[in-house]
Design an enzyme around this catalytic site. Structure first.
Site, PDB file in Angstrom:
ATOM      1  N   GLU A 137       0.751   5.180   9.368  1.00  0.00           N
ATOM      2  CA  GLU A 137      -0.615   5.845  10.100  1.00  0.00           C
ATOM      3  C   GLU A 137       0.138   6.508  11.128  1.00  0.00           C
ATOM      4  O   GLU A 137      -0.612   7.576  11.494  1.00  0.00           O
ATOM      5  CB  GLU A 137      -1.709   5.007  10.110  1.00  0.00           C
ATOM      6  CG  GLU A 137      -2.449   4.368   8.843  1.00  0.00           C
ATOM      7  CD  GLU A 137      -3.782   5.047   8.647  1.00  0.00           C
ATOM      8  OE1 GLU A 137      -4.299   5.799   9.077  1.00  0.00           O
ATOM      9  OE2 GLU A 137      -3.944   4.940   7.180  1.00  0.00           O
TER      10      GLU A 137
ATOM     11  N   HIS B 204      -0.705   1.934   1.300  1.00  0.00           N
ATOM     12  CA  HIS B 204      -0.160   2.856   2.055  1.00  0.00           C
ATOM     13  C   HIS B 204       1.276   2.585   1.975  1.00  0.00           C
ATOM     14  O   HIS B 204       2.198   3.531   2.405  1.00  0.00           O
ATOM     15  CB  HIS B 204      -0.159   2.279   3.490  1.00  0.00           C
ATOM     16  CG  HIS B 204      -1.415   2.610   4.314  1.00  0.00           C
ATOM     17  ND1 HIS B 204      -2.762   2.280   3.895  1.00  0.00           N
ATOM     18  CD2 HIS B 204      -1.688   3.457   5.317  1.00  0.00           C
ATOM     19  CE1 HIS B 204      -3.692   2.559   4.618  1.00  0.00           C
ATOM     20  NE2 HIS B 204      -2.932   3.545   5.380  1.00  0.00           N
TER      21      HIS B 204
ATOM     22  N   CYS C 181      -7.518   0.457  -2.123  1.00  0.00           N
ATOM     23  CA  CYS C 181      -7.475  -0.348  -0.948  1.00  0.00           C
ATOM     24  C   CYS C 181      -6.924  -1.825  -1.565  1.00  0.00           C
ATOM     25  O   CYS C 181      -7.821  -2.565  -1.994  1.00  0.00           O
ATOM     26  CB  CYS C 181      -8.304  -0.318   0.028  1.00  0.00           C
ATOM     27  SG  CYS C 181      -8.015  -1.292   1.428  1.00  0.00           S
TER      28      CYS C 181
ATOM     29  N   ASP D 237     -10.526   3.901   0.791  1.00  0.00           N
ATOM     30  CA  ASP D 237      -9.657   3.185   1.309  1.00  0.00           C
ATOM     31  C   ASP D 237      -9.774   2.850   2.721  1.00  0.00           C
ATOM     32  O   ASP D 237     -10.708   3.666   3.426  1.00  0.00           O
ATOM     33  CB  ASP D 237      -8.209   3.921   1.225  1.00  0.00           C
ATOM     34  CG  ASP D 237      -6.990   3.162   1.999  1.00  0.00           C
ATOM     35  OD1 ASP D 237      -7.063   1.636   1.760  1.00  0.00           O
ATOM     36  OD2 ASP D 237      -6.312   3.684   2.500  1.00  0.00           O
ATOM     37  N   SER D 238      -9.261   2.009   3.588  1.00  0.00           N
ATOM     38  CA  SER D 238      -9.577   1.833   4.985  1.00  0.00           C
ATOM     39  C   SER D 238      -8.923   3.253   5.672  1.00  0.00           C
ATOM     40  O   SER D 238      -9.397   3.357   6.803  1.00  0.00           O
ATOM     41  CB  SER D 238      -8.890   0.803   5.325  1.00  0.00           C
ATOM     42  OG  SER D 238      -7.499   0.871   5.159  1.00  0.00           O
TER      43      SER D 238
ATOM     44  N   CYS E 129      -0.498  -2.555  -1.079  1.00  0.00           N
ATOM     45  CA  CYS E 129      -1.017  -1.888  -0.394  1.00  0.00           C
ATOM     46  C   CYS E 129      -1.018  -0.496  -0.648  1.00  0.00           C
ATOM     47  O   CYS E 129       0.323  -0.181  -0.700  1.00  0.00           O
ATOM     48  CB  CYS E 129      -0.759  -2.277   1.291  1.00  0.00           C
ATOM     49  SG  CYS E 129      -1.467  -1.454   2.224  1.00  0.00           S
TER      50      CYS E 129
END
Ligand code: DGL
Length: 271
Positions: A152, A188, A73, A10-11, A186
């Site tokens: 994040e 996240h 991702c 993932d990023s 996404c």
């Protein structure tokens, strides 16, 4: 049977929501995870940049002798060319197919919402797959570019007023369209699931793209006879492109009961 590890990337840390589910459904598998924490977020970048980053992420995982790659991702899954993915030496999957399938199986009203990064929504990836599966579907797609930085930076906890306000701002138009299913496009976003669910109301089912992809990947590995044959004792190794200190702080939040495993920093530009 194949004892090699499964590669997941993932990023940043969002892909750990897929790892969490993989650990649950395939506890005997080894996992190598790469989070490109030095270059997150991908979702606000140009298509060419995302493709170039994804190529490096994949080359790194291949250097770790993985047997299967999961792009956990939404942004990479929506951007990396499928012809290129088909030429990789090991099977590859993104999150769009499994999440779209889950949404189509869930909706009763035929009104599906999709939220994701700017690049994901711009690509139209989910909408195209869903329309193929369910002609006549009504789709409402909304980019939520501030969600990844909020997560994040530790703003995912319930009760953050900033997070609640931003959720209301992005999701009011989606709620007004009366969707009964919302794809968290996404990886996240499951960290915001409680707040998003509270805002959308009990009549809306949320589809966790990382989770359903992990489930689909487990089925694909079984079909391809690529499972290790072990039923427990699988290990996980984590690699990041920025300081491992932040990763160690946040991994519990993403991985829950499956936290743990060595974390190492790599120079992703070398791949
Ligand atoms: N987890 C990534 C995704 O699913 C985050 C995207 C980003 O880095 O902007 O899209």
């Amino acid at each position: 049977m194949d004892p090699r590890p499964i590669g997941v990337f993932d990023s940043g840390l969002g892909g750990l929501t897929a790892v969490r589910q993989l650990r649950r459904v395939l506890p005997g598998e080894d996992i190598v995870y790469f989070g490109d924490t030095g270059r997150v977020p991908y979702g606000s970048r140009a298509r060419e940049t995302i493709v170039q980053y994804a190529r490096q992420d994949i080359r790194f995982l291949l250097s770790q002798n993985v047997k299967f790659i999961i792009a956990a991702c939404g942004t990479v899954s929506s951007t990396f060319p499928s012809e290129e993915a088909a030429r990789l030496p090991v099977p590859y999957t993104g999150v769009v197919g499994a999440a779209s399938r889950a949404a189509v199986n869930t909706t009763r009203s035929g009104k599906i919402g999709i939220i994701g990064t700017a690049a994901t929504i711009r690509s139209g990836s989910y909408a195209a797959v869903i329309r193929d599966m369910l002609p006549g579907v009504e789709i409402t797609a909304q980019a939520c570019p501030l969600f990844v930085p909020l997560v994040e930076n530790g703003y995912a906890q319930n009760g953050s007023r900033a997070t609640e306000l931003i959720i209301a701002d992005y999701l009011t138009p989606v709620r007004e369209r009366g969707v009964d299913t919302l794809i968290l496009g996404c990886t996240h976003y499951p960290l915001l699931k409680k707040s998003i669910g509270d805002f959308m109301g009990p009549g809306v089912t949320l589809v966790d793209s990382g989770k359903v992809t992990a489930q689909a990947a487990a089925e694909a590995l079984a079909d391809l006879d690529l499972l290790s044959g072990r039923t427990d004792g699988g290990s996980a190794r984590y690699y990041v492109s920025d300081t491992p200190a932040n990763f160690a702080e946040q991994e519990t939040m993403f991985l829950g009961e499956y936290a743990g495993g060595p974390v190492e920093r790599i120079a992703i530009d070398a791949y």
